[in-house]
Design a protein around this motif. Structure first.
Motif, PDB file in Angstrom:
ATOM      1  N   LEU A 156       0.850  -1.185   0.000  1.00  0.00           N
ATOM      2  CA  LEU A 156       0.000   0.000   0.000  1.00  0.00           C
ATOM      3  C   LEU A 156       0.896   1.249   0.000  1.00  0.00           C
ATOM      4  CD1 LEU A 156      -2.640  -1.380   2.504  1.00  0.00           C
ATOM      5  CD2 LEU A 156      -3.046  -0.857   0.084  1.00  0.00           C
ATOM      6  N   PRO A 157       0.391   2.403  -0.426  1.00  0.00           N
ATOM      7  CA  PRO A 157       1.271   3.561  -0.672  1.00  0.00           C
ATOM      8  C   PRO A 157       2.206   3.945   0.469  1.00  0.00           C
ATOM      9  CG  PRO A 157      -0.872   3.974  -1.616  1.00  0.00           C
ATOM     10  CD  PRO A 157      -0.988   2.675  -0.866  1.00  0.00           C
ATOM     11  N   GLU A 158       1.778   3.781   1.715  1.00  0.00           N
ATOM     12  CA  GLU A 158       2.632   4.155   2.845  1.00  0.00           C
ATOM     13  C   GLU A 158       3.508   2.998   3.329  1.00  0.00           C
ATOM     14  OE1 GLU A 158       3.211   7.019   4.210  1.00  0.00           O
ATOM     15  OE2 GLU A 158       1.755   8.169   3.033  1.00  0.00           O
ATOM     16  N   ASP A 159       3.448   1.855   2.650  1.00  0.00           N
ATOM     17  CA  ASP A 159       4.233   0.694   3.076  1.00  0.00           C
ATOM     18  C   ASP A 159       5.719   0.879   2.804  1.00  0.00           C
ATOM     19  OD1 ASP A 159       3.005  -1.472   4.424  1.00  0.00           O
ATOM     20  OD2 ASP A 159       1.934  -2.073   2.609  1.00  0.00           O
ATOM     21  N   ASN A 160       6.518   0.447   3.778  1.00  0.00           N
ATOM     22  CA  ASN A 160       7.940   0.241   3.569  1.00  0.00           C
ATOM     23  C   ASN A 160       8.249  -1.180   4.030  1.00  0.00           C
ATOM     24  OD1 ASN A 160       8.124   0.307   6.428  1.00  0.00           O
ATOM     25  ND2 ASN A 160       8.488   2.531   6.390  1.00  0.00           N
ATOM     26  N   LEU A 161       9.504  -1.573   4.021  1.00  0.00           N
ATOM     27  CA  LEU A 161       9.829  -2.954   4.389  1.00  0.00           C
ATOM     28  C   LEU A 161       9.413  -3.260   5.830  1.00  0.00           C
ATOM     29  CD1 LEU A 161      13.309  -3.502   2.685  1.00  0.00           C
ATOM     30  CD2 LEU A 161      11.122  -4.571   2.071  1.00  0.00           C
ATOM     31  N   GLN A 162       9.566  -2.292   6.732  1.00  0.00           N
ATOM     32  CA  GLN A 162       9.219  -2.539   8.128  1.00  0.00           C
ATOM     33  C   GLN A 162       7.708  -2.687   8.305  1.00  0.00           C
ATOM     34  OE1 GLN A 162      11.174  -3.217  10.920  1.00  0.00           O
ATOM     35  NE2 GLN A 162       9.114  -3.817  11.560  1.00  0.00           N
ATOM     36  N   SER A 163       6.913  -1.841   7.649  1.00  0.00           N
ATOM     37  CA  SER A 163       5.457  -1.947   7.804  1.00  0.00           C
ATOM     38  C   SER A 163       4.927  -3.236   7.186  1.00  0.00           C
ATOM     39  CB  SER A 163       4.755  -0.728   7.200  1.00  0.00           C
ATOM     40  OG  SER A 163       4.939  -0.673   5.799  1.00  0.00           O
ATOM     41  N   MET A 164       5.534  -3.695   6.084  1.00  0.00           N
ATOM     42  CA  MET A 164       5.122  -4.979   5.512  1.00  0.00           C
ATOM     43  C   MET A 164       5.519  -6.126   6.441  1.00  0.00           C
ATOM     44  SD  MET A 164       5.467  -4.662   1.350  1.00  0.00           S
ATOM     45  CE  MET A 164       7.247  -4.742   1.297  1.00  0.00           C
ATOM     46  N   GLU A 165       6.653  -5.978   7.090  1.00  0.00           N
ATOM     47  CA  GLU A 165       7.051  -6.971   8.091  1.00  0.00           C
ATOM     48  C   GLU A 165       6.057  -6.972   9.257  1.00  0.00           C
ATOM     49  OE1 GLU A 165       9.158 -10.135   9.106  1.00  0.00           O
ATOM     50  OE2 GLU A 165       9.904  -8.896   7.468  1.00  0.00           O
ATOM     51  N   ASP A 166       5.558  -5.794   9.635  1.00  0.00           N
ATOM     52  CA  ASP A 166       4.528  -5.701  10.672  1.00  0.00           C
ATOM     53  C   ASP A 166       3.279  -6.492  10.262  1.00  0.00           C
ATOM     54  OD1 ASP A 166       6.173  -3.977  12.099  1.00  0.00           O
ATOM     55  OD2 ASP A 166       5.151  -2.158  11.422  1.00  0.00           O
ATOM     56  N   THR A 167       2.914  -6.381   8.993  1.00  0.00           N
ATOM     57  CA  THR A 167       1.732  -7.095   8.496  1.00  0.00           C
ATOM     58  C   THR A 167       1.943  -8.598   8.542  1.00  0.00           C
ATOM     59  OG1 THR A 167       1.143  -5.243   7.055  1.00  0.00           O
ATOM     60  CG2 THR A 167       0.191  -7.394   6.520  1.00  0.00           C
ATOM     61  N   LEU A 168       3.102  -9.048   8.110  1.00  0.00           N
ATOM     62  CA  LEU A 168       3.380 -10.485   8.152  1.00  0.00           C
ATOM     63  C   LEU A 168       3.447 -10.979   9.598  1.00  0.00           C
ATOM     64  CD1 LEU A 168       3.992 -13.127   6.764  1.00  0.00           C
ATOM     65  CD2 LEU A 168       6.398 -12.433   6.590  1.00  0.00           C
ATOM     66  N   ASP A 169       4.049 -10.194  10.485  1.00  0.00           N
ATOM     67  CA  ASP A 169       4.103 -10.571  11.899  1.00  0.00           C
ATOM     68  C   ASP A 169       2.694 -10.714  12.467  1.00  0.00           C
ATOM     69  OD1 ASP A 169       6.855 -10.555  11.862  1.00  0.00           O
ATOM     70  OD2 ASP A 169       7.055  -8.592  12.815  1.00  0.00           O
ATOM     71  N   LEU A 170       1.794  -9.789  12.109  1.00  0.00           N
ATOM     72  CA  LEU A 170       0.414  -9.872  12.576  1.00  0.00           C
ATOM     73  C   LEU A 170      -0.269 -11.114  12.026  1.00  0.00           C
ATOM     74  CD1 LEU A 170      -2.057  -8.635  14.036  1.00  0.00           C
ATOM     75  CD2 LEU A 170      -2.574  -7.420  11.886  1.00  0.00           C
ATOM     76  N   ALA A 171      -0.059 -11.391  10.752  1.00  0.00           N
ATOM     77  CA  ALA A 171      -0.674 -12.574  10.142  1.00  0.00           C
ATOM     78  C   ALA A 171      -0.236 -13.843  10.862  1.00  0.00           C
ATOM     79  CB  ALA A 171      -0.292 -12.649   8.659  1.00  0.00           C
ATOM     80  N   ILE A 172       1.048 -13.954  11.146  1.00  0.00           N
ATOM     81  CA  ILE A 172       1.560 -15.143  11.830  1.00  0.00           C
ATOM     82  C   ILE A 172       1.021 -15.217  13.254  1.00  0.00           C
ATOM     83  CG2 ILE A 172       3.678 -16.183  12.744  1.00  0.00           C
ATOM     84  CD1 ILE A 172       5.089 -15.193  10.177  1.00  0.00           C
ATOM     85  N   GLU A 173       0.893 -14.066  13.912  1.00  0.00           N
ATOM     86  CA  GLU A 173       0.335 -14.042  15.268  1.00  0.00           C
ATOM     87  C   GLU A 173      -1.135 -14.465  15.278  1.00  0.00           C
ATOM     88  OE1 GLU A 173      -0.837 -10.793  18.762  1.00  0.00           O
ATOM     89  OE2 GLU A 173       0.578 -10.224  17.182  1.00  0.00           O
ATOM     90  N   LEU A 174      -1.932 -13.954  14.339  1.00  0.00           N
ATOM     91  CA  LEU A 174      -3.355 -14.288  14.301  1.00  0.00           C
ATOM     92  C   LEU A 174      -3.574 -15.747  13.917  1.00  0.00           C
ATOM     93  CD1 LEU A 174      -4.785 -11.099  12.536  1.00  0.00           C
ATOM     94  CD2 LEU A 174      -4.851 -11.662  14.969  1.00  0.00           C
ATOM     95  N   ASN A 175      -2.713 -16.277  13.050  1.00  0.00           N
ATOM     96  CA  ASN A 175      -2.763 -17.694  12.666  1.00  0.00           C
ATOM     97  C   ASN A 175      -4.145 -18.097  12.160  1.00  0.00           C
ATOM     98  OD1 ASN A 175      -1.196 -20.059  12.383  1.00  0.00           O
ATOM     99  ND2 ASN A 175      -2.069 -20.955  14.237  1.00  0.00           N
ATOM    100  N   CYS A 176      -4.659 -17.325  11.220  1.00  0.00           N
ATOM    101  CA  CYS A 176      -5.960 -17.665  10.626  1.00  0.00           C
ATOM    102  C   CYS A 176      -5.855 -18.995   9.883  1.00  0.00           C
ATOM    103  CB  CYS A 176      -6.389 -16.566   9.652  1.00  0.00           C
ATOM    104  SG  CYS A 176      -6.625 -14.962  10.423  1.00  0.00           S
TER     105      CYS A 176
END
Length: 262
Positions: A156-176
């Motif tokens: 997304l426009p405001e994404d950088n490598l750290q914010s995308m890492e935040d998204t992946l970290d959240l996905a792994i934490e939620l474990n849908c």
């Protein structure tokens, strides 16, 4: 699993997420509903005529109007249909009471647009949710016994490598139980497309370039990353999500060893 049916209970969406083009079809944000009686009549036709058990409700946003959702659920429960249904919801449109009703009516999967694990990025695309609310509702949904499909967007426009890492970290934490992992794409009709034109960002030359899993796919660049950076991260995220130990353990508990990735 066959036999399988797909139905609409509404058309449109009242929200205006920056990355979505659905409202281009209808001209403006808004939603029109079919009556619960007509919807369940159609479900009954699929069940009795074709033996359908598995149903996808393909509305852009099914779990939104509580009266509409409760009306459909109550009629399904009254008919006694044994169904496996999945539909789209938002973390700010459900509560415990509604989730219990959905479960009792046969909704075994809900897909949530989680999108990002960074609140700044979420705010920038007018999603209208927070990470804290997302965590609360995903856990509640799973605890009640409904499986979750998490939808995530990288680039997304405001994404950088750290914010995308935040998204992946959240996905792994939620474990849908399932995750759709997309690259942000400037679909014509979306606000993101308008922004790309204003910024002079490269857009696909052909329609296949908008297809999220084609070899020709060209996601939008961000303010900080190239399209290639985003694609590379998305591909790596698939491996890291589905290959992580918590996810593999959950799959084994639900499906046995035969369900594990090789």
């Amino acid at each position: 699993r066959e036999p399988y049916g797909v139905i609409y209970t509404s058309l449109g969406c009242p929200f205006s997420c920056h990355f979505c083009c659905i409202n281009a079809i209808f001209g403006k944000p808004g939603i029109r509903y079919r009556s619960p009686e007509k919807v369940v009549e159609e479900i009954g036709y699929l069940v009795t005529r074709y033996g359908v058990k598995n149903i996808k409700i393909i509305d852009e946003m099914f779990v939104l109007n509580k009266e509409h959702v409760n009306g459909i659920c109550d009629l399904i429960i009254e008919k006694g249909y044994d169904l496996n249904i999945w539909a789209y919801a938002r973390v700010n449109t459900v509560n415990r009471e509604l989730l219990l009703k959905l479960r009792d009516a046969g909704f075994k999967w809900l897909a949530y647009g989680i999108e990002s694990g960074n609140n700044k990025v979420l705010k920038s695309v007018t999603k209208g949710i927070t990470i804290e609310k997302t965590k609360e509702i995903i856990k509640l949904t799973q605890d009640i016994g409904i499986n979750v499909i998490g939808n995530y967007i990288f680039g997304l426009p405001e994404d950088n490598l750290q914010s995308m890492e935040d998204t992946l970290d959240l996905a792994i934490e939620l474990n849908c139980e399932f995750a759709n992992i997309y690259c942000a794409t400037a679909y014509p009709g979306s606000s993101l497309y308008t922004q790309a034109l204003e910024e002079g960002w490269k857009l696909p030359d052909t329609w296949v370039g908008y297809s999220p899993y084609s070899y020709e796919h060209l996601p939008i660049q961000t303010k900080y990353l190239s399209s290639s950076d985003v694609l590379r991260f998305r591909d790596d995220a698939y491996v890291r999500y589905y290959g992580n130990e918590r996810y593999q353990k959950m799959v084994e508990e639900k499906l046995g060893k035969e369900g594990l990735l090789s």
